[in-house]
Structures are given as C-alpha cells and as structure tokens.
Design an enzyme around this catalytic site. Sequence first.
Site, PDB file in Angstrom:
ATOM      1  N   GLU A 186      50.885  40.869  39.133  1.00  0.00           N
ATOM      2  CA  GLU A 186      50.297  42.201  39.352  1.00  0.00           C
ATOM      3  C   GLU A 186      50.736  43.200  38.294  1.00  0.00           C
ATOM      4  O   GLU A 186      51.742  43.902  38.462  1.00  0.00           O
ATOM      5  CB  GLU A 186      50.678  42.719  40.753  1.00  0.00           C
ATOM      6  CG  GLU A 186      50.057  44.078  41.053  1.00  0.00           C
ATOM      7  CD  GLU A 186      50.385  44.620  42.453  1.00  0.00           C
ATOM      8  OE1 GLU A 186      51.166  43.979  43.169  1.00  0.00           O
ATOM      9  OE2 GLU A 186      49.863  45.685  42.795  1.00  0.00           O
TER      10      GLU A 186
ATOM     11  N   LYS B 125      46.474  39.904  40.326  1.00  0.00           N
ATOM     12  CA  LYS B 125      46.207  41.097  41.139  1.00  0.00           C
ATOM     13  C   LYS B 125      46.115  42.298  40.208  1.00  0.00           C
ATOM     14  O   LYS B 125      47.122  42.937  39.900  1.00  0.00           O
ATOM     15  CB  LYS B 125      47.324  41.278  42.173  1.00  0.00           C
ATOM     16  CG  LYS B 125      47.181  42.533  43.023  1.00  0.00           C
ATOM     17  CD  LYS B 125      48.010  42.443  44.295  1.00  0.00           C
ATOM     18  CE  LYS B 125      48.031  43.778  45.021  1.00  0.00           C
ATOM     19  NZ  LYS B 125      48.540  43.666  46.389  1.00  0.00           N
TER      20      LYS B 125
END
Length: 357
Positions: A194, A236
């Site tokens: 992420e 992500k």
Amino acid sequence: MTPNGSFRTKSDTWERAMNLAELNKVAEAMTAPGKGILAADESTGTIKKRFDAISVECTEDNRRDYREMMFRAAEGMKHISGVILYDETIWQKAKDGTPLVDIIKKAGSIPGIKVDEGTKPLPECPGELITVGLDKLADRLTKYYDQSARFAKWRAVIDIGGGIPTATAIHTNTHALARYAALCQAAQIVPIVEPEVLMDGDHDIDRCFEVTTAVLKAQFEELYRQRVALEGIVLKPNMAISGKKNGKRAGVEEVAEKTVRMLKNCVPGAVPGIAFLSGGQSDEEATAHLDTMNKIGNLPWNLTFSYGRALQHAPQKAWSGKSENVAAAQRVFAHRARMNGLAALGQWKQDLEKKAA
Ligand code: 13P
C-alpha cells in the site's frame, strides 16, 4: 539477474522455498469477484478519533464490541473476502469467549494483520514521512501466521505539496514496502502493498496521476529487485483523484478513466488483484468510482475495495456505542458492503442507495 549472474526463468518462480501457488490462491480469494476487504486495522490512536466523533469512550472492550458487531454481521460479511486487523484485535476474544479470528473465518473471510508500526519524520525531508516496523518483522509474522493471519498490510504515505514528494521519500518508502513484502512471502503471508498518495492537498487530478505513476513505477522496480513474486501480492493503491481542497474536483468518469489508464501503465498483469483504499472519499463516491472502473472492464487484474472509512463511517454512526443499536448498525454495514460488492462487479446503480435510505 540472480546473484550468480543468470536470469531466473518463469518456472523457477514457482519452485521457491515458499509455496507461491498457495500465496496466489489467497491473493485471488482476497480479490474474488464481487468481494472486497474490510480495513478494520485502525491503530488505537486512530480509532479513538473515530470514537470521539460518536462520543464513545475508547476502551479495549468498546473497541472489541464495535469490531465484533461487524464481524458478526452475516449479511455484510458475505461481501467481505478478508479483514485487516490491528495487533490488539487479532488476539481478542468476543464477549462469549470465541476468538474474533474464528468469527471471521466462520463468516468465510480471511484474517489479515497490519504489521507496519506507523510513520516517523523522514530525515532531511521536511513534511515527509517514512513508515517503520521492519526490525523483528520476520518473528512477528511467524506469530501472526500461527494466529491465522494469511495476509498482511503495510502502508506508506506520500504527500503532494510544494516541492514534495521528493525522490528520497519515494525511494525509501517503496524500498521499505518491498522489504516488508519479501519478508511476508517468506513467512507464507500475502503482502498487501500500500503506497498511498494522499488526497489531502489542493492539487488537481493530473498531478495525482503523475505522482502516483512515479510511485507505482518505483514500487514495482523495488519489488522486482527484492525478488517479490507478483503472483503472491495484492496492491492497495489510491485512485487518480483531485485533492480534497481543490475547487474543481474531477468527476466520477474522469477519476475512473484516469485511474484505469494509470494502473494499466504501471501494474503488471501477473498481480492477481488490486484493492483500493478510500482515502477520505465519501462513502458513495468510493463506491461509484470502483463501479465505473469495473464497468469500463477488460482489466488484467481483479479490481475491488479495501476500504476503511468508506465501509465503516455509516455503521459507526448507527452503532454509537449502544448495544441496542447493534442490529441496525449491522444492517447499515451490510448495505455498504453489498453496494461495494456490486461495484466490484460493475453492477452498482445509484438508485439502490436511494431505495435503502
Ligand atoms: P481508508 O479506506 O479509510 O483510506 O483506509 C484504508 C486503509 O487501510 C488505509 O491504510
């Protein structure tokens, strides 16, 4: 090239110490069509802020009761492939003594764990941050695996502003993410990678597109250098989106079209799935954006959600710390989960929101 100078062949990738086929199966399940991830891994400080907004005291029991409410919402959990937990929660038991991870598994969902330890100022880079937590991570991962975690999350934050992000912030953060990802795979845990470009500023969508492209290009370069198998990760990212303080924010179609274009330019097709963060978008905006991207279709990866705020904002309010509100809050949670599940298929319609209201 490998250290002895030879190039690794594709089939070698599947013959590693870790079981890549199993990692790939988990990553596919996390992003299975029509399902997405519930990010319920707020640190104690962050959940306190959320509880303050609904006038609920931030005690260990209240944090447990709140999260138990969601994990027991059977209708909502139908659309949730995995749940990201905070360290406290992965060890917690429900009021009746059942481990919370068992409730999640019984609902057909996979427990996951946030393993980064937050951010610190990045030296010599005013206003920029580096995510920490690599020391002893290998040992912690083994314990989390034993406690049923099959995936993990590490979030890096990149801010946009005058003169930032610097190349230093992009390099150090993507490097740390890749080191984390390699350690996860060695521990048979799927890393959620992420690298979040924040939407806090007044920048326009094209600046976000440009910065996120640079970050993702650096990210996949680092993952390659550190021998992370892309078949065993979930990305992500943020969407290509205008800053919240921008006076002329881009509309849904533009966000969807630019985000898909950006991702197609940066994310190899070997990645099984991409699960967006909501990053401060409104609940319905986050759903509409995901839906429009899936309506564009013809994508090389599964495209779904890994939302925190955009899934929890409404049920948090409905719950407000009262046991008599649990059923109503579960209905509200189920609604948002279903709307996002439909968006993950490109089958959401705005009037479904109105009907439920
Ligand atoms: P938001 O959807 O609230 O951005 O949270 C997702 C998340 O896990 C951030 O790390």
